[in-house]
Scaffold this active site. Sequence first.
Site, short mmCIF file in Angstrom:
data_model
loop_
_atom_site.label_atom_id
_atom_site.label_comp_id
_atom_site.label_asym_id
_atom_site.label_seq_id
_atom_site.Cartn_x
_atom_site.Cartn_y
_atom_site.Cartn_z
N ILE A 134 64.72 5.23 -1.98
CA ILE A 134 63.53 4.50 -2.45
C ILE A 134 62.60 5.39 -3.28
O ILE A 134 61.79 4.88 -4.06
CB ILE A 134 62.77 3.91 -1.23
CG1 ILE A 134 61.88 2.76 -1.65
CG2 ILE A 134 61.98 4.99 -0.47
CD1 ILE A 134 61.33 1.95 -0.46
N HIS A 175 71.95 11.17 7.27
CA HIS A 175 72.15 10.60 5.94
C HIS A 175 72.51 11.74 5.00
O HIS A 175 71.91 12.81 5.02
CB HIS A 175 70.90 9.86 5.44
CG HIS A 175 69.62 10.61 5.65
ND1 HIS A 175 68.98 10.67 6.87
CD2 HIS A 175 68.86 11.34 4.79
CE1 HIS A 175 67.89 11.39 6.75
NE2 HIS A 175 67.80 11.83 5.50
#
Length: 114
Positions: free
Chosen positions: A31, A100
């Site tokens: 993002i 991640h």
Amino acid sequence: MTDCLFCRIVAGSIPSTIVHRDDHLVAFRDIDPNAPMHVLTIPTTPIATLNDLSSEDDALIGSMFRRAAAIATEHGYADRGYRTVFNTNRESGQTVFHVHLHLLAGRGLNWPPG
Ligand code: AMP
């Protein structure tokens, strides 16, 4: 599966730009990208940090790297180069405690990192 940010992305209950999904992995655009391509690849089942891996996760972690390489290749970055990073705990800057793998590509990347 819904009590952490990236679990909600896996569940589809918050929006994300998904670039790959299968039974074990989801890859989506960061993002707040730090490069022209910045994709995060996560396991569908949450593991907080690399410190929490067991030998049963070896294939999963391997598949995360292979997926990142496939995404880089699909977007034309395999030959130019790219970086894959796992941040672990506070001093690395880890902010989301669901492992991640960052994939960064599309600009010159400094070494050593900051
Ligand atoms: P880290 O600092 O290694 O834990 O990385 C967490 C990353 O998650 C950061 O690069 C954030 O920009 C990214 N991030 C946080 N929230 C979201 C979201 N809702 N969708 C996509 N990426 C996110």
